[in-house]
Design a protein around this motif. Structure first.
Motif, mmCIF file in Angstrom:
data_model
loop_
_atom_site.group_PDB
_atom_site.id
_atom_site.type_symbol
_atom_site.label_atom_id
_atom_site.label_comp_id
_atom_site.label_asym_id
_atom_site.label_seq_id
_atom_site.Cartn_x
_atom_site.Cartn_y
_atom_site.Cartn_z
ATOM 1 N N UNK A 12 4.221 9.436 -0.789
ATOM 2 C CA UNK A 12 2.830 9.068 -0.507
ATOM 3 C C UNK A 12 2.032 10.262 -0.017
ATOM 4 N N UNK A 13 2.658 11.123 0.771
ATOM 5 C CA UNK A 13 1.957 12.298 1.310
ATOM 6 C C UNK A 13 1.541 13.268 0.212
ATOM 7 N N UNK A 14 2.172 13.183 -0.939
ATOM 8 C CA UNK A 14 1.814 14.076 -2.048
ATOM 9 C C UNK A 14 0.460 13.727 -2.660
ATOM 10 N N UNK A 15 -0.081 12.564 -2.276
ATOM 11 C CA UNK A 15 -1.405 12.211 -2.776
ATOM 12 C C UNK A 15 -2.508 12.824 -1.934
ATOM 13 N N UNK A 16 -2.159 13.408 -0.781
ATOM 14 C CA UNK A 16 -3.158 14.007 0.106
ATOM 15 C C UNK A 16 -3.638 15.335 -0.475
ATOM 16 N N UNK A 27 3.896 -1.219 -6.351
ATOM 17 C CA UNK A 27 3.632 -1.736 -5.009
ATOM 18 C C UNK A 27 3.879 -3.225 -4.918
ATOM 19 N N UNK A 28 3.414 -3.958 -5.927
ATOM 20 C CA UNK A 28 3.616 -5.413 -5.940
ATOM 21 C C UNK A 28 5.094 -5.749 -6.035
ATOM 22 N N UNK A 29 5.833 -5.062 -6.910
ATOM 23 C CA UNK A 29 7.258 -5.356 -7.097
ATOM 24 C C UNK A 29 8.052 -5.067 -5.829
ATOM 25 N N UNK A 30 7.767 -3.944 -5.173
ATOM 26 C CA UNK A 30 8.476 -3.604 -3.934
ATOM 27 C C UNK A 30 8.227 -4.656 -2.866
ATOM 28 N N UNK A 31 6.991 -5.125 -2.768
ATOM 29 C CA UNK A 31 6.650 -6.147 -1.773
ATOM 30 C C UNK A 31 7.341 -7.474 -2.104
ATOM 31 N N UNK A 47 0.806 -1.214 0.000
ATOM 32 C CA UNK A 47 0.000 0.000 0.000
ATOM 33 C C UNK A 47 0.839 1.264 0.000
ATOM 34 N N UNK A 48 1.891 1.292 0.811
ATOM 35 C CA UNK A 48 2.738 2.481 0.875
ATOM 36 C C UNK A 48 3.477 2.684 -0.440
#
Length: 234
Positions: free
Chosen positions: A209-213, A42-46, A22-23
């Protein structure tokens, strides 16, 4: 990007797969990638983090490059035997997505060697390659430049020589060849349960991620955003 200092004495964070995915996905969105590519990121990082291969750190550094330029020019342009990007730098994440999409055409034993030129963060290609070989159970050999250790990639896995890619931010060339490889006992083991994450990498992805807020505004408050007084409606 500046503002983050590495402190390797800090204990890693323990995160679930969902939290990592998610992050990383939200960070990719914050860096300007569309939803489809963000989900792949996200999938690749995980996938990489579950094998202790530094997926979040590699992605964080990669997003800094993608966010500062026209990232669409970093897709490799498929051609016979050799792929290059219009920008001159092939992005590892975008190359992985392209290879996975074209796996049936380009990753098979009838193709001798596929070369990708000037690849940024080649380790981000690895999860896609491991998934791409699954339908046919074909193994791949990934060789970074001409004189480095070769890495065997198997259905859903990779051998331990992949460690040479963990901190490699740029490669002049990546060679892919389908062949019979015996993984033996050299496969990287996938972790169960919580996954230890480098705090610096986590913070760098949080930045994106905070840039999506969405910033708070008078209109958003009027529609119920924020922590204002609750209004009874019944």
């Amino acid at each position: 990007m500046t503002g983050f200092s590495r402190d390797r004495t800090r204990e890693p964070l323990l995160c679930s797969r969902n939290e990592i995915n998610g992050l990383a996905m939200k960070a990719a969105r914050g860096a300007g990638l569309p939803w489809g590519l963000a989900e792949e990121a996200g999938w690749a990082a995980c996938w990489l983090e579950s094998r202790r291969l530094g997926g979040m750190s590699a992605l964080a550094s990669n997003l800094e490059a993608l966010a500062s330029e026209d990232w669409s020019l970093d897709f490799p342009e498929p051609s016979a035997g050799e792929w290059r990007a219009v920008s001159g730098i092939t992005d590892g994440l975008l190359a992985g997505v392209t290879l996975a999409d074209r796996a049936g055409l380009d990753l098979n034993p009838s193709v001798s060697i596929l070369v990708l030129r000037k690849v940024r963060w080649p380790i981000l290609m690895v999860p896609f390659l491991a998934e791409a070989v699954c339908p046919r159970h074909v193994a791949l050999e990934l060789q970074v430049e001409e004189h480095t250790v070769s890495v065997g990639i198997f259905p859903h896995g990779v051998d331990r020589d992949v460690e040479i890619l963990k901190h490699k931010s740029r490669s002049g060339a990546v060679f892919l060849e389908a062949r019979d490889l015996d993984k033996g006992n050299r496969a990287v083991l996938e972790l169960d349960g919580s996954i230890p994450i480098d705090q610096d990498a986590y913070a760098r992805l949080e930045y994106w991620a905070h840039k999506t807020c969405v910033p708070e505004s008078a209109e958003s408050r009027q529609k119920g955003a924020g922590g204002g007084e609750l209004i009874e409606t019944d």
